[in-house]
Structure formats: structure tokens, C-alpha cells
Motif scaffolding. Sequence first.
Motif, PDB file in Angstrom:
ATOM      1  N   TRP A  48      56.619  33.439  48.328  1.00 44.72           N
ATOM      2  CA  TRP A  48      56.314  32.543  49.234  1.00 44.72           C
ATOM      3  C   TRP A  48      55.658  31.438  48.542  1.00 44.72           C
ATOM      4  CZ3 TRP A  48      58.495  31.479  53.908  1.00 44.72           C
ATOM      5  CH2 TRP A  48      58.099  30.470  54.512  1.00 44.72           C
ATOM      6  N   ASN A  49      54.244  31.856  48.008  1.00 43.80           N
ATOM      7  CA  ASN A  49      53.522  30.921  47.128  1.00 43.80           C
ATOM      8  C   ASN A  49      53.984  30.109  46.322  1.00 43.80           C
ATOM      9  OD1 ASN A  49      50.481  29.959  47.233  1.00 43.80           O
ATOM     10  ND2 ASN A  49      50.488  31.158  45.163  1.00 43.80           N
ATOM     11  N   ARG A  50      54.762  30.552  45.345  1.00 41.13           N
ATOM     12  CA  ARG A  50      55.542  29.934  44.290  1.00 41.13           C
ATOM     13  C   ARG A  50      56.696  29.287  44.754  1.00 41.13           C
ATOM     14  NH1 ARG A  50      55.868  28.855  39.057  1.00 41.13           N
ATOM     15  NH2 ARG A  50      57.881  29.467  37.919  1.00 41.13           N
ATOM     16  N   PHE A  51      57.369  29.583  45.748  1.00 37.09           N
ATOM     17  CA  PHE A  51      58.729  28.704  45.813  1.00 37.09           C
ATOM     18  C   PHE A  51      58.812  28.024  47.187  1.00 37.09           C
ATOM     19  CE2 PHE A  51      60.032  32.336  43.137  1.00 37.09           C
ATOM     20  CZ  PHE A  51      60.348  31.671  42.212  1.00 37.09           C
ATOM     21  N   VAL A  52      57.837  28.372  48.245  1.00 39.44           N
ATOM     22  CA  VAL A  52      57.934  27.644  49.432  1.00 39.44           C
ATOM     23  C   VAL A  52      56.891  26.870  49.954  1.00 39.44           C
ATOM     24  CG1 VAL A  52      58.223  28.128  52.182  1.00 39.44           C
ATOM     25  CG2 VAL A  52      59.241  29.475  50.291  1.00 39.44           C
ATOM     26  N   ALA A  53      55.512  27.437  49.832  1.00 41.44           N
ATOM     27  CA  ALA A  53      54.293  26.804  50.189  1.00 41.44           C
ATOM     28  C   ALA A  53      53.334  27.605  49.829  1.00 41.44           C
ATOM     29  CB  ALA A  53      54.423  26.425  51.611  1.00 41.44           C
ATOM     30  N   HIS A  54      52.255  26.629  49.530  1.00 43.78           N
ATOM     31  CA  HIS A  54      50.912  27.137  49.116  1.00 43.78           C
ATOM     32  C   HIS A  54      50.402  28.258  50.312  1.00 43.78           C
ATOM     33  CE1 HIS A  54      46.834  27.563  47.623  1.00 43.78           C
ATOM     34  NE2 HIS A  54      46.275  27.031  48.839  1.00 43.78           N
ATOM     35  N   VAL A  55      50.006  29.317  49.871  1.00 46.21           N
ATOM     36  CA  VAL A  55      49.270  30.230  50.828  1.00 46.21           C
ATOM     37  C   VAL A  55      47.571  30.329  50.430  1.00 46.21           C
ATOM     38  CG1 VAL A  55      49.166  32.869  51.214  1.00 46.21           C
ATOM     39  CG2 VAL A  55      51.562  31.563  50.724  1.00 46.21           C
ATOM     40  N   PRO A  56      46.934  29.985  51.390  1.00 49.60           N
ATOM     41  CA  PRO A  56      45.566  30.218  51.314  1.00 49.60           C
ATOM     42  C   PRO A  56      45.036  31.648  50.846  1.00 49.60           C
ATOM     43  CG  PRO A  56      46.148  29.032  53.384  1.00 49.60           C
ATOM     44  CD  PRO A  56      47.531  29.511  52.974  1.00 49.60           C
ATOM     45  N   CYS A  57      44.056  31.670  49.903  1.00 51.35           N
ATOM     46  CA  CYS A  57      43.767  32.766  49.410  1.00 51.35           C
ATOM     47  C   CYS A  57      44.748  33.977  48.918  1.00 51.35           C
ATOM     48  CB  CYS A  57      42.878  33.585  50.550  1.00 51.35           C
ATOM     49  SG  CYS A  57      41.268  32.698  51.038  1.00 51.35           S
ATOM     50  N   ALA A  58      45.758  33.234  48.366  1.00 49.07           N
ATOM     51  CA  ALA A  58      46.870  34.082  48.058  1.00 49.07           C
ATOM     52  C   ALA A  58      46.432  35.011  46.888  1.00 49.07           C
ATOM     53  CB  ALA A  58      47.985  32.863  47.038  1.00 49.07           C
ATOM     54  N   THR A  59      45.845  34.635  45.987  1.00 51.90           N
ATOM     55  CA  THR A  59      45.339  35.798  44.951  1.00 51.90           C
ATOM     56  C   THR A  59      44.579  36.841  45.312  1.00 51.90           C
ATOM     57  OG1 THR A  59      45.158  33.961  43.248  1.00 51.90           O
ATOM     58  CG2 THR A  59      44.132  36.226  42.896  1.00 51.90           C
ATOM     59  N   LEU A  60      43.804  36.735  46.280  1.00 51.12           N
ATOM     60  CA  LEU A  60      43.213  37.828  47.070  1.00 51.12           C
ATOM     61  C   LEU A  60      44.142  38.671  47.836  1.00 51.12           C
ATOM     62  CD1 LEU A  60      40.559  39.367  48.107  1.00 51.12           C
ATOM     63  CD2 LEU A  60      40.345  37.436  49.672  1.00 51.12           C
ATOM     64  N   LEU A  61      45.054  38.009  48.724  1.00 49.71           N
ATOM     65  CA  LEU A  61      46.097  38.734  49.458  1.00 49.71           C
ATOM     66  C   LEU A  61      46.992  39.426  48.540  1.00 49.71           C
ATOM     67  CD1 LEU A  61      47.066  39.194  52.317  1.00 49.71           C
ATOM     68  CD2 LEU A  61      48.226  37.338  52.086  1.00 49.71           C
ATOM     69  N   ILE A  62      47.512  38.886  47.600  1.00 51.43           N
ATOM     70  CA  ILE A  62      48.321  39.524  46.709  1.00 51.43           C
ATOM     71  C   ILE A  62      47.780  40.605  46.000  1.00 51.43           C
ATOM     72  CG2 ILE A  62      49.609  39.367  44.633  1.00 51.43           C
ATOM     73  CD1 ILE A  62      49.999  36.237  45.387  1.00 51.43           C
ATOM     74  N   MET A  63      46.546  40.551  45.419  1.00 51.21           N
ATOM     75  CA  MET A  63      46.045  41.680  44.849  1.00 51.21           C
ATOM     76  C   MET A  63      45.474  42.857  45.561  1.00 51.21           C
ATOM     77  SD  MET A  63      46.740  40.724  41.943  1.00 51.21           S
ATOM     78  CE  MET A  63      46.051  42.149  40.858  1.00 51.21           C
ATOM     79  N   THR A  64      44.971  42.460  46.837  1.00 48.34           N
ATOM     80  CA  THR A  64      44.559  43.457  48.041  1.00 48.34           C
ATOM     81  C   THR A  64      45.954  44.252  48.400  1.00 48.34           C
ATOM     82  OG1 THR A  64      42.846  41.892  48.417  1.00 48.34           O
ATOM     83  CG2 THR A  64      43.557  43.871  50.068  1.00 48.34           C
ATOM     84  N   THR A  65      46.623  43.732  48.537  1.00 48.27           N
ATOM     85  CA  THR A  65      47.986  44.212  49.350  1.00 48.27           C
ATOM     86  C   THR A  65      48.564  45.263  47.980  1.00 48.27           C
ATOM     87  OG1 THR A  65      49.417  42.296  48.968  1.00 48.27           O
ATOM     88  CG2 THR A  65      48.473  42.886  51.181  1.00 48.27           C
TER      89      THR A  65
END
Length: 86
Positions: A48-65
Amino acid sequence: GVLTIGVGVYIAVIVAMSVSAMFVERKGWWVLVVGVLLFVLSDSVIAWNRFVAHVPCATLLIMTTYYAAQALLWSCLVRWTDKEGR
């Protein structure tokens, strides 16, 4: 193009992993399912962050999950292989 084929294959593998996790019949199966769902969430946020729209705190969300998913999946592997005496 080539990226479309690769993404399609990757999605198919992730879906197959997710569906197969639903059919595991072992004690603590729900830990595996939660781990798989967290892994899917992590990859979905990346896409989603790469191809659709910016996700706030994406890195934190990605790495945590992602790390939570890996910990849960690893715990299933260790618990189930240890119980089988391998």
C-alpha cells in the motif's frame, strides 16, 4: 510486465500460506494463524505504501508486525518440532 508476473506469483504464495495455516490441527494453532495474519498485514502495508498511498509511520508498522509475525511463527516451529523429538 515482469514485475506484474512476479507480484502475482508472490501474492499466490502468500495466499496459499495463509489458507494452509487455517487447516493446521495442532495445539496452539491460533498462534500460527495470528503470525500469518501479521505477516500478511506487514506485506500489505509495504505494498500500500509503495503503490497506493503514503502510510503514516509505515516503517514502524511494517517492522513491528513483521517481527511479531516472525516471533510467533518461530515459536510454533520450535514448539512443534521439539514435541515431535526432532
